[in-house]
Design a protein around this motif. Structure first.
Motif, PDB file in Angstrom:
ATOM      1  N   UNK A  16      10.975   4.616  -8.762  1.00  0.00           N
ATOM      2  CA  UNK A  16      11.817   4.324  -9.107  1.00  0.00           C
ATOM      3  C   UNK A  16      12.740   5.455  -8.278  1.00  0.00           C
ATOM      4  N   UNK A  17      12.215   6.426  -7.310  1.00  0.00           N
ATOM      5  CA  UNK A  17      13.561   7.050  -6.488  1.00  0.00           C
ATOM      6  C   UNK A  17      12.908   6.247  -5.203  1.00  0.00           C
ATOM      7  N   UNK A  18      12.522   5.331  -4.973  1.00  0.00           N
ATOM      8  CA  UNK A  18      12.847   4.961  -3.921  1.00  0.00           C
ATOM      9  C   UNK A  18      13.544   3.595  -3.418  1.00  0.00           C
ATOM     10  N   UNK A  19      14.041   3.170  -2.716  1.00  0.00           N
ATOM     11  CA  UNK A  19      15.337   2.541  -2.264  1.00  0.00           C
ATOM     12  C   UNK A  19      15.333   1.404  -3.145  1.00  0.00           C
ATOM     13  N   UNK A  20      16.291   0.911  -3.486  1.00  0.00           N
ATOM     14  CA  UNK A  20      16.195  -0.778  -4.244  1.00  0.00           C
ATOM     15  C   UNK A  20      16.768  -1.350  -3.301  1.00  0.00           C
ATOM     16  N   UNK A  21      15.545  -2.222  -3.908  1.00  0.00           N
ATOM     17  CA  UNK A  21      14.969  -3.358  -3.285  1.00  0.00           C
ATOM     18  C   UNK A  21      13.701  -3.920  -3.556  1.00  0.00           C
ATOM     19  N   UNK A 236      30.011   5.614   3.428  1.00  0.00           N
ATOM     20  CA  UNK A 236      28.913   6.190   3.115  1.00  0.00           C
ATOM     21  C   UNK A 236      27.875   5.792   2.039  1.00  0.00           C
ATOM     22  N   UNK A 237      28.490   6.171   1.317  1.00  0.00           N
ATOM     23  CA  UNK A 237      27.410   5.860   0.276  1.00  0.00           C
ATOM     24  C   UNK A 237      26.596   4.949  -0.369  1.00  0.00           C
ATOM     25  N   UNK A 238      26.945   4.182   0.353  1.00  0.00           N
ATOM     26  CA  UNK A 238      26.319   2.761  -0.070  1.00  0.00           C
ATOM     27  C   UNK A 238      26.130   2.035   0.718  1.00  0.00           C
ATOM     28  N   UNK A 239      25.905   2.475   2.266  1.00  0.00           N
ATOM     29  CA  UNK A 239      25.695   2.055   3.250  1.00  0.00           C
ATOM     30  C   UNK A 239      23.934   1.705   3.216  1.00  0.00           C
ATOM     31  N   UNK A 240      22.971   2.221   2.833  1.00  0.00           N
ATOM     32  CA  UNK A 240      21.575   1.960   2.509  1.00  0.00           C
ATOM     33  C   UNK A 240      20.988   1.185   1.123  1.00  0.00           C
ATOM     34  N   UNK A 241      22.025   1.170  -0.083  1.00  0.00           N
ATOM     35  CA  UNK A 241      21.476   0.577  -1.418  1.00  0.00           C
ATOM     36  C   UNK A 241      22.181  -0.709  -1.387  1.00  0.00           C
ATOM     37  N   UNK A 242      20.809  -1.503  -1.335  1.00  0.00           N
ATOM     38  CA  UNK A 242      20.719  -3.252  -1.046  1.00  0.00           C
ATOM     39  C   UNK A 242      21.375  -3.603  -1.921  1.00  0.00           C
ATOM     40  N   UNK A 243      21.227  -3.006  -3.604  1.00  0.00           N
ATOM     41  CA  UNK A 243      22.416  -3.501  -4.775  1.00  0.00           C
ATOM     42  C   UNK A 243      23.487  -3.543  -4.347  1.00  0.00           C
ATOM     43  N   UNK A 244      23.889  -2.728  -2.959  1.00  0.00           N
ATOM     44  CA  UNK A 244      25.857  -3.044  -3.161  1.00  0.00           C
ATOM     45  C   UNK A 244      26.412  -3.645  -2.281  1.00  0.00           C
ATOM     46  N   UNK A 268      29.449  -5.704   9.572  1.00  0.00           N
ATOM     47  CA  UNK A 268      28.977  -6.338   8.919  1.00  0.00           C
ATOM     48  C   UNK A 268      27.465  -6.478   9.700  1.00  0.00           C
ATOM     49  N   UNK A 269      27.475  -5.897  11.151  1.00  0.00           N
ATOM     50  CA  UNK A 269      26.227  -5.814  11.517  1.00  0.00           C
ATOM     51  C   UNK A 269      24.832  -5.220  11.027  1.00  0.00           C
ATOM     52  N   UNK A 270      25.143  -4.078  10.594  1.00  0.00           N
ATOM     53  CA  UNK A 270      24.439  -3.354   9.409  1.00  0.00           C
ATOM     54  C   UNK A 270      24.686  -3.907   8.297  1.00  0.00           C
ATOM     55  N   UNK A 271      24.694  -5.051   8.207  1.00  0.00           N
ATOM     56  CA  UNK A 271      24.385  -5.806   6.661  1.00  0.00           C
ATOM     57  C   UNK A 271      23.983  -7.435   7.029  1.00  0.00           C
ATOM     58  N   UNK A 272      23.457  -7.719   8.264  1.00  0.00           N
ATOM     59  CA  UNK A 272      23.372  -9.480   8.593  1.00  0.00           C
ATOM     60  C   UNK A 272      22.077  -9.274   6.803  1.00  0.00           C
ATOM     61  N   UNK A 273      21.551  -8.589   6.688  1.00  0.00           N
ATOM     62  CA  UNK A 273      20.273  -8.779   5.722  1.00  0.00           C
ATOM     63  C   UNK A 273      21.034  -9.746   4.330  1.00  0.00           C
TER      64      UNK A 273
END
Length: 980
Positions: A16-21, A236-244, A268-273
């Motif tokens: 649960x402490x791992x990044x979302x995804x 900055x808060x949501x940059x690495x959150x997969x659910x965002x 957009x380039x940071x979130x092509x996934x």
């Protein structure tokens, strides 16, 4: 080998402490399988709830339904297997499932309504409030365009009591504000969101989502500063959150509508996934619509063929992505609308994709690649001007030159455009002036300029204007100096100056022409000096002599016209620049100030804003930021409309630094933002732009806006490391580390401090190295990385000892003691050894101190060490004195701690009034120990002494001391001091 139940539970917590995804989801699925094989029902339930949570906060939310059905069946069959917490989790996740069905367009609306009714039934049986039920009904009505039902459900939701099943307050406020905004009430929406934005109500995903939702309402209401801050803080808060995914779309939409298409492309380039199909079609739709908007905006700007990020598998242009994203979004919206029996989703998506920009530009301060927008071709070539019109334009340009005014350059440009290709219709002087102007406009190509000016000189000679011809040749000499042909340039300009002096003596050249030529000679010599001649001393002497001659001539002939004053001001400005380079800012300020006075007196303030900029720079170097603020502001005011973008950026960043030095941080932020914008416009993002962003980040940091500052500094660092000095890189990482620490990201903060320290370790002065090592150690300790923290503390301590700074290494010893106290094996004993070492080192340094300032500093550190020793002893004691204190070990420890605090009070007292606040703080700490030891009379006596010390004195410290003393009375006597 199967894991034990304990190991499985630890694995649950770790996952649960791992990044979302998907990776976290896959582990959660495996844990369900392992728990099922273990035959432990309670453990199985924990793993099922774990996988439900993982699915819910990911792009695979559609996977929730199967495990939830399993949990619900287990509850219906054997409710006794569910403890109170498991029962709570079951009902809590019921909301997720009921809501999640609405997000799946392939689940029929009848099924959604059925599950909503089931939720209402089960909540009623369990005795829960209907608040969450009405919220669920509101969502159904909202998305099916049943506005009347939605308003009824909304009102019922707000009216129902909050209970354990209600969504967290932050999430509720987000949804409520979103509805108000959709209903065209943005002010009410923002007021509803205010507690979330202010941090009064938060959760794992708020204020992240509300920050993004607030962006466009703020812009529409003209509150652009807040919108900028929310973007910098929120992304900055949501940059690495997969659910965002949907929230990323909100930030792209904001950028696309505020003139920040380049920033939107970088996001957009940071979130092509996020383009990948997933089990969360609603968030995909809310991502595709802003992408379609961005691609459409780029196409409208003439960038349709530009390569842009897009779905994997092919290369995309803006035009191609616009068509693709729009089609995908409309197809997906259509699926929702067909299921919902309305057009509400499609209408909303089309409105987003077709939206018009809200503002022309809103500078954000962060680095973004400059978009080269092609200039539109003119609809038709302008009609040729008549001969009379050309002559009129020439007359206007001549008049503005004779009686200088701000529009003189534009007047010559208008004449040149009208006369181009019609030179034969001009008189000889007009042809010479046209050639002269065209040569001036070609300064980017010095060699070409030289030929242009020489051609103009020949035309002036033919027209019978020898003075103008000499000036044109002097300009050719100046162009030669810019081409690196210094010797040739000097020889040429000397000839022309002598010729003009002779013509002036004969009455055939005006003083302004001679003053101009003498100024050109100074600039030619200056360019040669800057190129590093073999004999720098001789070159400088020649330049100084030329400046003397030009200044003397200007002073002698000031009455001959305003432009002579302007040329004299130019000469004085050159003197100021030389003085600044020589490290004499006070003398430079004098020259620049005199130049400003001359232009103001001659009504030429618009002519030379550079003198004001020079005055601002000199004033800053002299430690006079107020003068710098006035001069830089005046330069911007008088140079408005005429400054090049890069020059404007330089002045804005200079003004920002001056404002920061005066403590006016709000205006400093505004000018740093402008500086970054104009630097980017000038194509100097990596150089001047990085300097502006460093200045901006520092001002935001000082304002306590750590999240915004961190965003800016992170984008500045790559450029700073590529082409700037080590000092700027260290400063950026230092500020960034402090920002990250303030945001609670201590591990990353430590990394920034250590990277900065690795640069500073090579500097001759090791103080920055020592401070950075200490700060890194503090952050490593807070991050729980004790071994690394200890090594960093040892490094800092050694540096401070080498610098003979006992007060600093004593602080390090105390920090090491507190770190050691956390260790189980011998930690407390080692901690006390380190505190004792700190006490001995401080006492020895105090005895050897040679001045009052050093003694006062060390006295405070010695007293602080005594106090911290006492506090550490109490912290390490497992028990409190009382009936359960077998053998009296706790009482003995508390007595020892109290003795240290009394020594602290005594040493603080030796420092007199300067250390009063520290002394009274130690006195009250001792009072609390007296309470723990059962000595209430002694405790109240200490508290009474502190109250008498401060009386009615104002200030935060006085109020805090009085409040704590009152608390001591309450605990020691169970009544207020007035009844004592």
């Amino acid at each position: 080998m199967n894991r034990t139940a304990s190991a499985l539970r630890q694995a649950l917590q770790d996952n649960m402490n791992e990044p979302e995804g998907p990776a976290r989801n896959a582990v959660a699925e495996r844990l369900v399988d392992e728990a099922g094989q273990a035959g432990d029902t309670a453990l199985l339930l924990d793993t099922l709830f774990n996988v439900l949570s993982a699915y819910n906060f990911s792009s695979e939310s559609e996977k929730m339904f199967v495990p939830f059905a399993r949990v619900l069946r287990m509850w219906d069959e054997r409710p006794e297997d569910f403890d109170q917490y498991a029962e709570h989790r079951l009902h809590w996740m019921f909301k997720w499932v009921a809501s999640g069905m609405l997000d799946q367009p392939d689940i029929p609306l009848a099924s959604v309504e059925k599950w909503h009714a089931e939720m209402e039934h089960r909540y009623r049986i369990a005795g829960h409030s209907e608040r969450a039920v009405r919220q669920s009904e509101f969502r159904i009505a909202r998305d099916t365009s049943d506005t009347a039902r939605a308003e009824r459900a909304f009102a019922a939701w707000l009216a129902a009591d909050r209970d354990r099943m209600s969504d967290c307050h932050a999430c509720e406020l987000h949804t409520q504000g979103d509805w108000l905004n959709r209903r065209g009430r943005p002010e009410e929406a923002l007021e509803t969101w205010r507690p979330v934005l202010a941090g009064e109500h938060t959760c794992a995903h708020e204020p992240h989502v509300v920050l993004a939702a607030s962006l466009l309402p703020l812009v529409r209401l003209g509150r652009t500063d807040e919108a900028r801050a929310h973007h910098l803080r929120g992304y900055r808060m949501i940059r690495d959150m997969e659910s965002m995914r949907a929230t990323v779309g909100d930030h792209i939409e904001f950028c696309a509508l505020t003139g920040n298409e380049a920033r939107a492309l970088e996001i957009l380039a940071e979130h092509t996934g996020h383009f990948a199909p997933s089990g969360d079609p609603l968030s995909l739709l809310e991502f595709l619509a802003p992408v379609a908007l961005l691609a459409r905006r780029l196409t409208e700007l003439g960038l349709g063929e530009r390569r842009v990020p897009g779905p994997a598998g092919r290369e995309w242009t803006a035009a191609g992505l616009s068509a693709h994203a729009r089609a995908e979004a409309l197809e997906l919206a259509g699926r929702f609308d067909r299921r919902n029996g309305s057009t509400v989703v499609g209408d909303r998506v089309r409105a987003r994709m077709d939206a018009a920009p809200l503002v022309e530009r809103l500078p954000l301060g962060v680095r973004a690649e400059r978009l080269s927008v092609p200039r539109p071709a003119p609809a038709a070539p302008p009609a040729p001007a008549s001969p009379d019109a050309v002559r009129e334009l020439l007359a206007t340009a001549r008049r503005l030159t004779e009686d200088p005014a701000p529009g003189v350059r534009a007047a010559w440009e208008a004449f040149a455009r009208a006369a181009h290709g019609r030179e034969d219709e001009l008189d000889p002087l007009g042809r010479a002036e046209l050639a002269d102007h065209e040569a001036m406009e070609g300064v980017a190509e010095p060699e070409k300029c030289v030929e242009g000016f020489r051609s103009a000189a020949l035309l002036y000679e033919d027209a019978g204007h020898p003075a103008q011809a000499a000036l044109a040749r002097a300009r050719a000499a100046l162009a030669l100096s810019f081409a690196g042909r210094a010797a040739e340039a000097v020889a040429s300009v000397e000839v022309e100056c002598a010729l003009l002096r002779g013509l002036h003596a004969e009455g055939r050249a005006e003083p302004r022409s001679v003053a101009t030529a003498l100024l050109y000679r100074c600039r030619v010599l200056r360019n040669g000096y800057d190129d590093g001649p073999d004999d720098a001393a001789d070159a400088l002497a020649a330049l100084e002599a030329a400046l003397d001659e030009a200044a003397a001539f200007g002073e002698e002939h000031r009455a001959a016209g305003r432009m002579v004053s302007g040329r004299l001001a130019d000469v004085l400005r050159l003197r100021g620049e030389l003085a600044l380079e020589a490290g004499d800012p006070a003398r430079a300020a004098g020259w620049f100030g005199r130049a400003v006075e001359l232009t103001d007196a001659a009504d030429l303030a618009w002519y030379a804003p550079e003198a004001r900029v020079g005055l601002a720079r000199a004033a800053m170097a002299c430690g006079d930021p107020e003068t710098a603020v006035k001069a830089a502001r005046s330069a911007l005011e008088h140079g408005a409309g005429s400054m090049e973008d890069a020059h404007a950026a330089q002045v804005h960043v200079l003004l920002s630094e001056a404002l920061t030095a005066t403590g006016r941080l709000g205006p400093a932020v505004e000018h740093a933002l402008e500086a970054a914008h104009w630097a980017d416009q000038a194509g100097e993002s990596a150089s001047l732009g990085a300097w502006a962003r460093l200045t901006l980040g520092g001002a935001l940091h000082r304002l306590g806006r750590a999240d915004e500052a961190a965003s800016v500094l992170e984008t500045a660092l790559p450029d700073l490391e590529q082409g700037h000095g080590e000092g700027q890189v260290v400063q950026a990482r230092w500020w960034l580390g402090e920002c990250l620490a303030a945001l609670g990201d201590h591990r990353e903060a430590a990394g920034q401090f250590l990277r900065a320290a690795s640069v500073a370790q090579h500097w001759e002065d090791q103080r920055d190295h020592a401070v950075l090592a200490h700060m890194a150690a503090d952050c490593l300790g807070r991050a729980g990385r004790d071994d690394e923290a200890e090594r960093a503390y040892e490094r800092s301590e050694a540096l401070w000892r080498g610098l003979d700074r006992p007060e600093a290494y004593v602080r390090v010893l105390r920090a090491r003691a507190w770190l050691a106290a956390r260790r189980e094996d011998g930690g407390p004993a080692r901690a006390r050894e380190l505190m004792a070492e700190a006490e001995r080192a401080c006492a020895a340094a105090l005895a050897a101190a040679g001045d009052d300032e050093a003694r006062e500093l060390l006295r405070g550190e010695l007293a602080g060490t005594h106090r911290q020793t006492g506090e550490l002893i109490v912290r390490c004691c497992e028990d409190v004195p009382g009936d359960d204190d077998e053998g009296g070990a706790a009482r003995e420890a508390y007595e020892e701690a109290l003795a240290h605090l009394e020594r602290a009070v005594a040493v603080f007292a030796e420092g007199g009034s300067a250390l009063r606040d520290q002394r009274t703080g130690a006195e009250l700490a001792a009072a609390w120990l007296e309470v723990d030891l059962g000595r209430n009379a002694a405790a109240t006596a200490r508290a009474r002494a502190v109250l008498a010390e401060y009386g009615d004195a104002p200030g935060d410290v006085a109020r805090a001391r009085r409040g704590e003393a009152e608390n001591v009375f309450v605990y020691a006597t169970r009544e207020s001091p007035s009844g004592d």
